[in-house]
Structure formats: C-alpha cells, structure tokens
Motif scaffolding. Structure first.
Motif, PDB file in Angstrom:
ATOM      1  N   ALA A  17       0.780  -1.216  -0.019  1.00  0.00           N
ATOM      2  CA  ALA A  17      -0.010   0.010  -0.034  1.00  0.00           C
ATOM      3  C   ALA A  17       0.858   1.240   0.170  1.00  0.00           C
ATOM      4  CB  ALA A  17      -0.942  -0.012   1.162  1.00  0.00           C
ATOM      5  N   GLY A  18       1.891   1.264   0.698  1.00  0.00           N
ATOM      6  CA  GLY A  18       2.934   2.522   0.718  1.00  0.00           C
ATOM      7  C   GLY A  18       3.530   2.720  -0.550  1.00  0.00           C
ATOM      8  N   PRO A  29      -7.004   4.774  -6.835  1.00  0.00           N
ATOM      9  CA  PRO A  29      -7.247   5.078  -5.571  1.00  0.00           C
ATOM     10  C   PRO A  29      -7.990   4.267  -4.655  1.00  0.00           C
ATOM     11  CG  PRO A  29      -8.400   6.527  -7.130  1.00  0.00           C
ATOM     12  CD  PRO A  29      -7.629   5.652  -7.734  1.00  0.00           C
ATOM     13  N   LEU A  30      -8.828   3.615  -5.323  1.00  0.00           N
ATOM     14  CA  LEU A  30     -10.048   2.704  -4.506  1.00  0.00           C
ATOM     15  C   LEU A  30      -8.972   1.357  -3.917  1.00  0.00           C
ATOM     16  CD1 LEU A  30     -12.568   1.693  -3.033  1.00  0.00           C
ATOM     17  CD2 LEU A  30     -13.114   0.848  -5.391  1.00  0.00           C
ATOM     18  N   ALA A  31      -8.452   0.930  -5.043  1.00  0.00           N
ATOM     19  CA  ALA A  31      -7.743  -0.399  -4.676  1.00  0.00           C
ATOM     20  C   ALA A  31      -6.425  -0.180  -3.693  1.00  0.00           C
ATOM     21  CB  ALA A  31      -7.048  -0.964  -6.105  1.00  0.00           C
ATOM     22  N   TYR A  32      -5.827   0.997  -3.919  1.00  0.00           N
ATOM     23  CA  TYR A  32      -4.694   1.381  -3.071  1.00  0.00           C
ATOM     24  C   TYR A  32      -5.058   1.695  -1.495  1.00  0.00           C
ATOM     25  CZ  TYR A  32      -2.222   1.380  -7.673  1.00  0.00           C
ATOM     26  OH  TYR A  32      -2.148   0.982  -8.896  1.00  0.00           O
ATOM     27  N   LEU A  72     -14.264 -11.065   1.437  1.00  0.00           N
ATOM     28  CA  LEU A  72     -15.551 -11.554   0.719  1.00  0.00           C
ATOM     29  C   LEU A  72     -15.945 -10.483  -0.127  1.00  0.00           C
ATOM     30  CD1 LEU A  72     -17.184 -13.860   3.455  1.00  0.00           C
ATOM     31  CD2 LEU A  72     -16.038 -14.566   1.591  1.00  0.00           C
ATOM     32  N   VAL A  73     -16.293  -9.104   0.462  1.00  0.00           N
ATOM     33  CA  VAL A  73     -16.951  -8.191  -0.424  1.00  0.00           C
ATOM     34  C   VAL A  73     -15.825  -7.800  -1.373  1.00  0.00           C
ATOM     35  CG1 VAL A  73     -17.594  -6.013  -0.280  1.00  0.00           C
ATOM     36  CG2 VAL A  73     -18.536  -7.334   1.518  1.00  0.00           C
ATOM     37  N   VAL A  74     -14.913  -7.255  -1.340  1.00  0.00           N
ATOM     38  CA  VAL A  74     -13.867  -6.951  -2.295  1.00  0.00           C
ATOM     39  C   VAL A  74     -13.468  -8.068  -3.257  1.00  0.00           C
ATOM     40  CG1 VAL A  74     -11.453  -5.993  -2.710  1.00  0.00           C
ATOM     41  CG2 VAL A  74     -12.859  -5.105  -0.892  1.00  0.00           C
ATOM     42  N   ILE A  80     -16.899  -9.315 -10.236  1.00  0.00           N
ATOM     43  CA  ILE A  80     -18.257  -8.717 -10.859  1.00  0.00           C
ATOM     44  C   ILE A  80     -17.972  -7.478 -11.595  1.00  0.00           C
ATOM     45  CG2 ILE A  80     -20.368  -7.817 -10.441  1.00  0.00           C
ATOM     46  CD1 ILE A  80     -20.701  -9.606  -7.899  1.00  0.00           C
ATOM     47  N   ASP A  81     -16.979  -6.667 -11.038  1.00  0.00           N
ATOM     48  CA  ASP A  81     -16.863  -5.380 -11.643  1.00  0.00           C
ATOM     49  C   ASP A  81     -15.298  -5.017 -11.684  1.00  0.00           C
ATOM     50  OD1 ASP A  81     -17.062  -2.632 -12.812  1.00  0.00           O
ATOM     51  OD2 ASP A  81     -17.754  -1.725 -10.939  1.00  0.00           O
ATOM     52  N   SER A  82     -14.813  -5.693 -12.523  1.00  0.00           N
ATOM     53  CA  SER A  82     -13.300  -5.430 -12.446  1.00  0.00           C
ATOM     54  C   SER A  82     -12.620  -4.329 -12.913  1.00  0.00           C
ATOM     55  CB  SER A  82     -12.428  -6.614 -13.510  1.00  0.00           C
ATOM     56  OG  SER A  82     -13.121  -6.443 -15.033  1.00  0.00           O
ATOM     57  N   ALA A  83     -13.701  -3.424 -13.706  1.00  0.00           N
ATOM     58  CA  ALA A  83     -13.323  -1.987 -13.914  1.00  0.00           C
ATOM     59  C   ALA A  83     -13.039  -1.153 -12.716  1.00  0.00           C
ATOM     60  CB  ALA A  83     -14.393  -1.304 -14.956  1.00  0.00           C
ATOM     61  N   ALA A  84     -13.631  -1.365 -11.677  1.00  0.00           N
ATOM     62  CA  ALA A  84     -13.699  -0.739 -10.387  1.00  0.00           C
ATOM     63  C   ALA A  84     -12.216  -1.000  -9.568  1.00  0.00           C
ATOM     64  CB  ALA A  84     -14.786  -1.020  -9.582  1.00  0.00           C
ATOM     65  N   PHE A  85     -11.692  -2.138 -10.227  1.00  0.00           N
ATOM     66  CA  PHE A  85     -10.350  -2.513  -9.369  1.00  0.00           C
ATOM     67  C   PHE A  85      -9.399  -2.681 -10.618  1.00  0.00           C
ATOM     68  CE2 PHE A  85     -13.544  -3.788  -6.630  1.00  0.00           C
ATOM     69  CZ  PHE A  85     -13.334  -3.494  -5.491  1.00  0.00           C
ATOM     70  N   PRO A  86      -8.848  -1.390 -11.126  1.00  0.00           N
ATOM     71  CA  PRO A  86      -7.894  -1.506 -12.354  1.00  0.00           C
ATOM     72  C   PRO A  86      -6.504  -1.917 -11.754  1.00  0.00           C
ATOM     73  CG  PRO A  86      -8.126   0.730 -11.599  1.00  0.00           C
ATOM     74  CD  PRO A  86      -9.373   0.076 -10.680  1.00  0.00           C
ATOM     75  N   ASP A  87      -6.296  -2.142 -10.497  1.00  0.00           N
ATOM     76  CA  ASP A  87      -5.113  -2.742 -10.072  1.00  0.00           C
ATOM     77  C   ASP A  87      -5.616  -3.589  -8.757  1.00  0.00           C
ATOM     78  OD1 ASP A  87      -2.546  -3.602  -9.779  1.00  0.00           O
ATOM     79  OD2 ASP A  87      -1.812  -1.643  -9.218  1.00  0.00           O
ATOM     80  N   ALA A  88      -4.903  -4.597  -8.475  1.00  0.00           N
ATOM     81  CA  ALA A  88      -5.317  -5.318  -7.616  1.00  0.00           C
ATOM     82  C   ALA A  88      -5.026  -5.041  -6.104  1.00  0.00           C
ATOM     83  CB  ALA A  88      -4.446  -6.794  -7.679  1.00  0.00           C
ATOM     84  N   THR A  89      -5.940  -5.341  -4.958  1.00  0.00           N
ATOM     85  CA  THR A  89      -5.742  -5.073  -3.802  1.00  0.00           C
ATOM     86  C   THR A  89      -5.331  -6.452  -3.217  1.00  0.00           C
ATOM     87  OG1 THR A  89      -7.883  -5.827  -2.971  1.00  0.00           O
ATOM     88  CG2 THR A  89      -7.629  -3.517  -3.862  1.00  0.00           C
ATOM     89  N   VAL A  90      -4.916  -6.570  -1.759  1.00  0.00           N
ATOM     90  CA  VAL A  90      -4.596  -7.540  -0.982  1.00  0.00           C
ATOM     91  C   VAL A  90      -5.788  -8.701  -1.090  1.00  0.00           C
ATOM     92  CG1 VAL A  90      -3.949  -8.439   1.199  1.00  0.00           C
ATOM     93  CG2 VAL A  90      -3.111  -6.369   0.511  1.00  0.00           C
TER      94      VAL A  90
END
Length: 134
Positions: A17-18, A29-32, A72-74, A80-90
């Motif tokens: 994240a850092g 920004p959402l993913a990070y 579970l949510v993320v 479902i909406d991969s466009a909302a997460f252009p980069d992966a989160t944990v």
C-alpha cells in the motif's frame, strides 16, 4: 504461528500500500486505499492475537471479522466489476495474488479464537489465548 502469519501479512500489505499510494495513487485510488485498510486490519489482528486478555480478544475477533468481510466483499466486487479495480488489492479475487491466504487466514483466526475461548484462555478468564502462547 498464526501471529507470525498475520505479522507477515501486515508487513506485506503495508509495504504494498505504501508503494502504491506513494508512487501511483491516481491510477487506482480505491484499490490502493483498500490495501492500506487491509494492512491496518492485519496490524490490529497481529497485536491483539499476540497480547491476549479480554480487550485484545474482542479486538482480535473484530479484526478477523472485518478481514473476512473485506475479503468476501472486495473479492466478489473485483470479480463482478473488474473495472472498479484497475489494479489488485490484497483482497482482490479473494486474495488470489497471495495464494488465497487472505481468505483462509481470518477463518483460521476466528476458529482459533473460538477454541481458545472455550479452553479457558478466553475473555471470561482474562485471557484470549491459552497460557503459554498459541
């Protein structure tokens, strides 16, 4: 062992994240931000699991529960909406990038906390884990 795995994930998620926030926050920004939230949850779980005691027991249960809900949510939303997460989160893809450990870890943590509460190390005795560690 459980505390060590949580500590490793706290470090990994925090470092990820850092770097992401410091170098390319505007890309996703959402993913990070979610990676930073995951890091905070892992730190809370690590400290609470390591300390023991009634208050730490409650914090550990809350941290593991938030972690499970988050993955579970993320995980679901990232599929479902991969466009909302252009980069992966944990927690993206249920922790696929981390061998699904983020999905399994909170379940193991909650089961361990449940077991220790019944074996005399729980919050009723001021514990939160058995005497001598765990």
């Amino acid at each position: 062992m459980l505390v060590a795995v949580y500590a490793i994930f706290a470090l990994a998620a925090g470092a990820r994240a850092g770097v992401q926030i410091g170098t390319r926050f505007s890309d996703a920004p959402l993913a990070y931000t979610l990676s930073a939230v995951a890091a905070v949850v892992y730190v809370l779980a690590t400290v609470a699991l390591a300390r023991g005691g009634a208050a730490s027991f409650r914090v550990a249960v809350a941290a593991c529960s938030v972690e499970l809900a988050g993955v579970l949510v993320v995980g679901t939303l990232s599929l479902i909406d991969s466009a909302a997460f252009p980069d992966a989160t944990v927690w993206s893809g249920f922790g696929r990038g981390y061998g699904f450990v983020p999905l399994v870890l909170p379940v193991v943590g909650l089961l361990w906390l449940r077991r220790t509460a019944r074996t005399g190390g729980g919050p009723h005795t001021g514990g939160g884990r058995p005497v001598g560690g765990g």
